[in-house]
Design a protein around this motif. Structure first.
Motif, PDB file in Angstrom:
ATOM      1  N   THR A 123       0.873  -1.179   0.000  1.00 35.00           N
ATOM      2  CA  THR A 123       0.000   0.000   0.000  1.00 35.00           C
ATOM      3  C   THR A 123       0.908   1.226   0.000  1.00 35.00           C
ATOM      4  O   THR A 123       2.127   1.113   0.127  1.00 35.00           O
ATOM      5  N   SER A 124       0.317   2.383  -0.139  1.00 33.57           N
ATOM      6  CA  SER A 124       1.138   3.593  -0.186  1.00 33.57           C
ATOM      7  C   SER A 124       0.384   4.768   0.422  1.00 33.57           C
ATOM      8  O   SER A 124      -0.828   4.700   0.666  1.00 33.57           O
ATOM      9  N   ARG A 125       1.117   5.823   0.644  1.00 26.03           N
ATOM     10  CA  ARG A 125       0.521   7.070   1.125  1.00 26.03           C
ATOM     11  C   ARG A 125      -0.456   7.582   0.069  1.00 26.03           C
ATOM     12  O   ARG A 125      -0.186   7.526  -1.139  1.00 26.03           O
ATOM     13  N   ALA A 126      -1.603   8.059   0.515  1.00 24.04           N
ATOM     14  CA  ALA A 126      -2.617   8.626  -0.373  1.00 24.04           C
ATOM     15  C   ALA A 126      -2.927  10.055   0.056  1.00 24.04           C
ATOM     16  O   ALA A 126      -2.851  10.397   1.236  1.00 24.04           O
ATOM     17  N   LEU A 127      -3.265  10.862  -0.923  1.00 22.99           N
ATOM     18  CA  LEU A 127      -3.727  12.219  -0.667  1.00 22.99           C
ATOM     19  C   LEU A 127      -5.153  12.356  -1.177  1.00 22.99           C
ATOM     20  O   LEU A 127      -5.480  11.878  -2.268  1.00 22.99           O
ATOM     21  N   ASP A 128      -6.013  12.986  -0.390  1.00 19.82           N
ATOM     22  CA  ASP A 128      -7.342  13.329  -0.882  1.00 19.82           C
ATOM     23  C   ASP A 128      -7.214  14.418  -1.947  1.00 19.82           C
ATOM     24  O   ASP A 128      -6.513  15.427  -1.734  1.00 19.82           O
ATOM     25  N   LEU A 129      -7.878  14.202  -3.079  1.00 18.01           N
ATOM     26  CA  LEU A 129      -7.930  15.194  -4.151  1.00 18.01           C
ATOM     27  C   LEU A 129      -9.283  15.894  -4.067  1.00 18.01           C
ATOM     28  O   LEU A 129     -10.326  15.293  -4.339  1.00 18.01           O
TER      29      LEU A 129
END
Length: 259
Positions: A123-129
């Protein structure tokens, strides 16, 4: 030398179909290791979605099909059935129709899974768009590196949410098959899969951003039943029972991949 494939699975229904060009643009910008390519398995959740109208018709890496309306978890599993038709695909990557991959995401997933045989998923870091184009991050991500089998489950038991984002998953195809694909729930089926993978094998967290997770009014997570009420309680209950049942047949709490 034959090419090796990472298969991306994308369910699509309703307004999200118009966002497919942005997902595609993020995909074609990926730089993969030598000898690797991707295939994009788009599964229309019901007839008449019209995904082909939003994508180029001359890219052989795109495959579009449809199945009866069953929700995104069922559509993902139906897309999974179309992977590895030629015996080449090793890894399955999630990409929702309304999200965008960050540069380098696929290469990082492939690198970890090919160089660490005990790691079954990433998994990886996610940013809300956000609708205005800005992004928002989160505190509390794990450190970069191995997530020991069972660690996501321990966090979920305490918080009823995972500390890593299931929309960023990339996993070995055989492990997803062993779990039967995504849990057939109206929502949270990807969380159920994540916790199942965490039961079977060590994972890995990339602290580099791997996904822009679009926030908009039509997404499932905006539904009033998503985070409270009897449906939410039932989803959490069956996910917990599923993982507890898995752990009875894997008493060590995972690590079935031993290198």
């Amino acid at each position: 030398m034959s090419r090796q494939l990472v298969s991306l699975v994308t369910p699509v229904h309703g307004p999200a179909v118009s966002l497919l060009p942005e997902a595609y643009a993020s995909l074609v910008q990926q730089k993969l290791p030598e000898g690797w390519d991707w295939e994009w398995l788009i599964q229309e959740d019901g007839e008449g979605v019209g995904a082909a109208a939003h994508l180029p018709g001359d890219d052989p890496r795109i495959s579009i099909d449809f199945s009866r309306r069953g929700g995104p978890q069922v559509a993902r599993t139906m897309a999974l059935a179309r992977s590895c038709v030629t015996g080449e695909s090793e890894f399955i990557k999630v990409l929702d129709a309304d999200d965008r991959l960050a540069p380098g995401a696929l290469a990082r997933d492939i690198d970890v899974l090919t160089s660490n045989p005990k790691v079954g998923w990433t998994t990886s870091r996610a940013l809300d768009l956000l609708p205005d184009g800005s992004t928002v991050g989160f505190e509390g991500d794990p450190e970069n590196g191995v997530l020991p089998a069972g660690s996501v489950w321990q966090y979920w038991q305490a918080n009823k949410r995972a500390q890593v984002h299931p929309a960023t998953l990339c996993a070995r195809r055989d492990l997803i098959l062993a779990l039967g694909g995504w849990m057939a729930l109206p929502a949270s089926g990807d969380t159920g899969l994540l916790l199942g993978l965490d039961t079977l094998a060590d994972g890995w967290f990339h602290d580099e951003v791997g996904l822009l997770y679009r926030k908009h009014p039509d997404q499932i997570t905006q539904h009033p039943f998503h985070a409270k009420g009897s449906e939410w309680e039932a989803r959490m209950r069956i996910i917990e029972q599923h993982i507890r049942a898995l752990r009875t047949v894997i008493p060590e709490g995972g690590a079935c991949l031993r290198g």
